[in-house]
Design an enzyme around this catalytic site. Structure first.
Site, PDB file in Angstrom:
ATOM      1  N   GLY A 125       0.845  -1.209   0.000  1.00  0.00           N
ATOM      2  CA  GLY A 125       0.000   0.000   0.000  1.00  0.00           C
ATOM      3  C   GLY A 125       0.863   1.235   0.000  1.00  0.00           C
ATOM      4  O   GLY A 125       2.044   1.174  -0.335  1.00  0.00           O
ATOM      5  N   ASN A 126       0.286   2.365   0.338  1.00  0.00           N
ATOM      6  CA  ASN A 126       1.079   3.604   0.434  1.00  0.00           C
ATOM      7  C   ASN A 126       0.442   4.531   1.460  1.00  0.00           C
ATOM      8  O   ASN A 126      -0.594   4.214   2.042  1.00  0.00           O
ATOM      9  CB  ASN A 126       1.214   4.260  -0.941  1.00  0.00           C
ATOM     10  N   HIS A 127       1.079   5.703   1.655  1.00  0.00           N
ATOM     11  CA  HIS A 127       0.670   6.594   2.751  1.00  0.00           C
ATOM     12  C   HIS A 127      -0.472   7.544   2.411  1.00  0.00           C
ATOM     13  O   HIS A 127      -0.780   8.418   3.204  1.00  0.00           O
ATOM     14  CB  HIS A 127       1.868   7.453   3.184  1.00  0.00           C
ATOM     15  N   SER A 128      -1.092   7.388   1.262  1.00  0.00           N
ATOM     16  CA  SER A 128      -2.156   8.338   0.906  1.00  0.00           C
ATOM     17  C   SER A 128      -3.297   8.278   1.936  1.00  0.00           C
ATOM     18  O   SER A 128      -3.741   7.197   2.329  1.00  0.00           O
ATOM     19  CB  SER A 128      -2.700   7.989  -0.485  1.00  0.00           C
ATOM     20  N   ALA A 193      -3.954   7.414  -5.091  1.00  0.00           N
ATOM     21  CA  ALA A 193      -2.561   6.954  -5.223  1.00  0.00           C
ATOM     22  C   ALA A 193      -2.632   5.437  -5.406  1.00  0.00           C
ATOM     23  O   ALA A 193      -2.589   4.665  -4.442  1.00  0.00           O
ATOM     24  CB  ALA A 193      -1.773   7.307  -3.972  1.00  0.00           C
TER      25      ALA A 193
END
Ligand code: C5P
Length: 316
Positions: A125-128, A193
């Site tokens: 995943g990512n930090h969005s 994102a």
């Protein structure tokens, strides 16, 4: 909600928040736009206390439909006669059209990250946070649009009857949700994102620890915005570019490759811009490569700037 005729007594109670009857109680809890059409004798209409009530009510965001001149209930002639019902209807129609430029427009917005499963407990995943997309949805709805907000995992929520929130996890689910609606929308804004890659194989069971290294084979996830650009009919299409180097040149390349009408560039080199921040600093670049740079602002204000650009392009 329309309050007409609005007498001096009613208006002064509305201005001071008194709720001693059903109309006033309804007014105080109403969430819709409120129009009031004063109706009173000429001296009352000019009295400082009535003028004060008008001003106070307008400062609350209520909209005044000015009284006209003519015969009054007292038999006198002058200003204070309630606008005729047809005038009230025309005023509201014109005001709604001017204040909600996206009325009758459908907008689809993607927001947040996507989570791509590795096994039942792990993901890429990512930090969005989703903040930018949710603010865009609020702003588009405020300008009169019907919004479909397709959101990856986010702690945010939205309660606006003009916004339909569809929650998804993966890029594929986001792609499917977007394409369920894409043909029927006027505007598409991709603020999500999306994970560019996903595990090629998702393990059924939790992967056990073994050895000093492990390799996960990744494959490309669908590029949702690219596919929106390829299937574009008359939609106005907006994308984001989060860059760390050669910002303008990379953003322009993306604008063309994805067939966008404009791209919103934010650079991680700008202090206050990017993931999980409440602020953002953007540059908007359009198809003709005109660019506009904005100051560092709250994401709510940035959303306003972006939606204003959407409105300007729709009207161009
Ligand atoms: O190519 P890049 O990922 O930098 O493009 C960013 C833009 O494309 C953003 O608007 C993002 O929401 C969108 N995007 C997408 N699907 C992907 C990757 C990016 O919609 N798989």
């Amino acid at each position: 909600m329309v309050i007409a005729p609005a007498t001096a007594n009613t208006l002064s109670k509305m201005a001071s928040g008194i709720s001693d009857n059903l109309l006033l109680a309804t007014y105080l809890s109403a969430k819709c736009p409120i129009y009031f059409a004063p109706a009173m004798d000429l001296d009352m209409y000019k009295h400082p206390s009535s003028l004060n009530s008008f001003k106070t009510l307008q400062s609350f965001g209520n909209i005044m439909i000015p009284a006209g001149s003519g015969e009054l209930a007292s038999g006198l002639h002058g200003e204070g006669r309630m606008a005729e019902p047809e005038e009230v209807a025309t005023f509201i129609e014109q005001h709604l059209t001017a204040s909600t430029p996206l009325l009758n427009k459908k907008v689809i917005i993607t927001a947040g990250p996507t989570y791509e499963a590795i096994d039942p407990v792990r993901f890429i995943g990512n930090h969005s946070s989703g903040k930018m997309g949710y603010e865009l949805a609020k702003q588009a709805a405020k300008q009169g649009a019907k919004v479909i907000l397709v959101s990856g995992p986010s702690s945010l929520n939205i309660s606006d009857e003009s916004v339909t929130l569809i929650r998804v996890n993966t890029a594929q689910q986001m792609y499917d949700a977007v394409h369920n609606y894409y043909d029927s929308v006027h505007v598409g804004i991709a603020a999500a994102a999306v994970s560019d890659y996903r595990p090629k194989v998702v393990a059924d069971q939790k992967i056990k620890k073994a050895g000093e290294e492990m390799t996960i084979v990744l494959e490309k996830s669908p590029d949702i915005l690219l596919s929106m650009g390829q299937h574009k009919k008359n939609q106005l299409l907006v994308g984001f570019a989060l860059e760390t180097e050669n910002e303008i040149a990379n953003a322009k390349k993306k604008l063309e490759k994805k067939n966008l009408d404009f791209i919103v560039l934010n650079s991680l080199n700008d202090k206050g811009a990017g993931f999980k921040k409440d602020t953002n600093k953007i540059t908007i670049i359009d198809k003709a490569h005109n660019s506009k740079s904005f100051d560092l602002k709250s994401k709510a204000e940035v959303a306003k700037d972006i939606i204003n650009e959407v409105i300007a392009k729709l009207n161009a």
